[in-house]
Write a protein that holds these residues in place. Sequence first.
Motif, PDB file in Angstrom:
ATOM      1  N   CYS A 216     -10.995 -22.207  21.501  1.00 45.72           N
ATOM      2  CA  CYS A 216     -10.451 -23.569  21.646  1.00 45.72           C
ATOM      3  C   CYS A 216     -10.868 -23.935  23.026  1.00 45.72           C
ATOM      4  N   SER A 217     -11.251 -25.189  23.440  1.00 47.13           N
ATOM      5  CA  SER A 217     -11.390 -25.638  24.676  1.00 47.13           C
ATOM      6  C   SER A 217     -10.187 -26.706  25.050  1.00 47.13           C
ATOM      7  N   CYS A 218      -9.613 -26.484  25.977  1.00 46.29           N
ATOM      8  CA  CYS A 218      -8.302 -27.358  26.312  1.00 46.29           C
ATOM      9  C   CYS A 218      -8.484 -28.094  27.643  1.00 46.29           C
ATOM     10  N   ASN A 219      -8.377 -29.332  27.427  1.00 43.85           N
ATOM     11  CA  ASN A 219      -8.328 -30.300  28.809  1.00 43.85           C
ATOM     12  C   ASN A 219      -7.436 -31.240  28.686  1.00 43.85           C
ATOM     13  N   GLU A 220      -7.286 -32.141  29.790  1.00 44.22           N
ATOM     14  CA  GLU A 220      -6.374 -32.998  29.842  1.00 44.22           C
ATOM     15  C   GLU A 220      -6.200 -34.000  28.518  1.00 44.22           C
ATOM     16  N   ASP A 221      -7.640 -34.453  28.086  1.00 45.44           N
ATOM     17  CA  ASP A 221      -7.301 -35.318  27.083  1.00 45.44           C
ATOM     18  C   ASP A 221      -7.273 -34.861  25.539  1.00 45.44           C
ATOM     19  N   ALA A 222      -7.659 -33.343  25.444  1.00 45.89           N
ATOM     20  CA  ALA A 222      -7.611 -32.966  23.857  1.00 45.89           C
ATOM     21  C   ALA A 222      -7.623 -31.594  24.011  1.00 45.89           C
ATOM     22  N   ILE A 223      -7.486 -30.899  22.704  1.00 41.35           N
ATOM     23  CA  ILE A 223      -7.640 -29.586  22.639  1.00 41.35           C
ATOM     24  C   ILE A 223      -8.691 -29.482  21.448  1.00 41.35           C
ATOM     25  N   ARG A 224      -9.877 -28.893  21.531  1.00 41.70           N
ATOM     26  CA  ARG A 224     -10.833 -28.541  20.266  1.00 41.70           C
ATOM     27  C   ARG A 224     -11.140 -27.315  20.138  1.00 41.70           C
ATOM     28  N   CYS A 225     -10.918 -26.995  18.821  1.00 40.94           N
ATOM     29  CA  CYS A 225     -11.076 -25.502  18.357  1.00 40.94           C
ATOM     30  C   CYS A 225     -11.947 -25.570  17.231  1.00 40.94           C
ATOM     31  N   CYS A 226     -12.469 -24.131  16.990  1.00 43.80           N
ATOM     32  CA  CYS A 226     -13.230 -23.683  15.939  1.00 43.80           C
ATOM     33  C   CYS A 226     -12.914 -22.363  15.505  1.00 43.80           C
ATOM     34  N   SER A 227     -13.224 -22.241  14.150  1.00 38.81           N
ATOM     35  CA  SER A 227     -12.604 -20.785  13.503  1.00 38.81           C
ATOM     36  C   SER A 227     -13.673 -19.660  14.169  1.00 38.81           C
ATOM     37  N   LEU A 228     -12.987 -18.263  14.285  1.00 39.04           N
ATOM     38  CA  LEU A 228     -13.851 -17.297  14.728  1.00 39.04           C
ATOM     39  C   LEU A 228     -14.183 -16.481  13.377  1.00 39.04           C
ATOM     40  N   PHE A 229     -13.928 -16.980  12.417  1.00 38.78           N
ATOM     41  CA  PHE A 229     -14.275 -16.299  11.157  1.00 38.78           C
ATOM     42  C   PHE A 229     -15.081 -17.032   9.913  1.00 38.78           C
TER      43      PHE A 229
END
Length: 76
Positions: free
Chosen positions: A23-36
């Motif tokens: 994931c990438s976390c900042n003040e606006d949002a968290i964006r994630c992608c799976s590792l599998f």
Amino acid sequence: GCILDGKLYPFGEIERTENCLRCSCNEDAIRCCSLFYTPIGYDKENCKVIFNKKSCNYDVVQKSDPSKECVVYSRV
């Protein structure tokens, strides 16, 4: 920070969450992608898919003997 699945993560890059996400976390949002990747090409009649949380991957094993792996032809 960001809250994901009830856990607080710091701002910035998160290499691996408890649920196997990057994931990438900042003040606006968290964006994630799976590792599998999900296996789709394997012998579905004789094999079954089990999620391995330690390795963040799906193991494809024989239904009759789960200690033996099956060949996987493709994943998505």
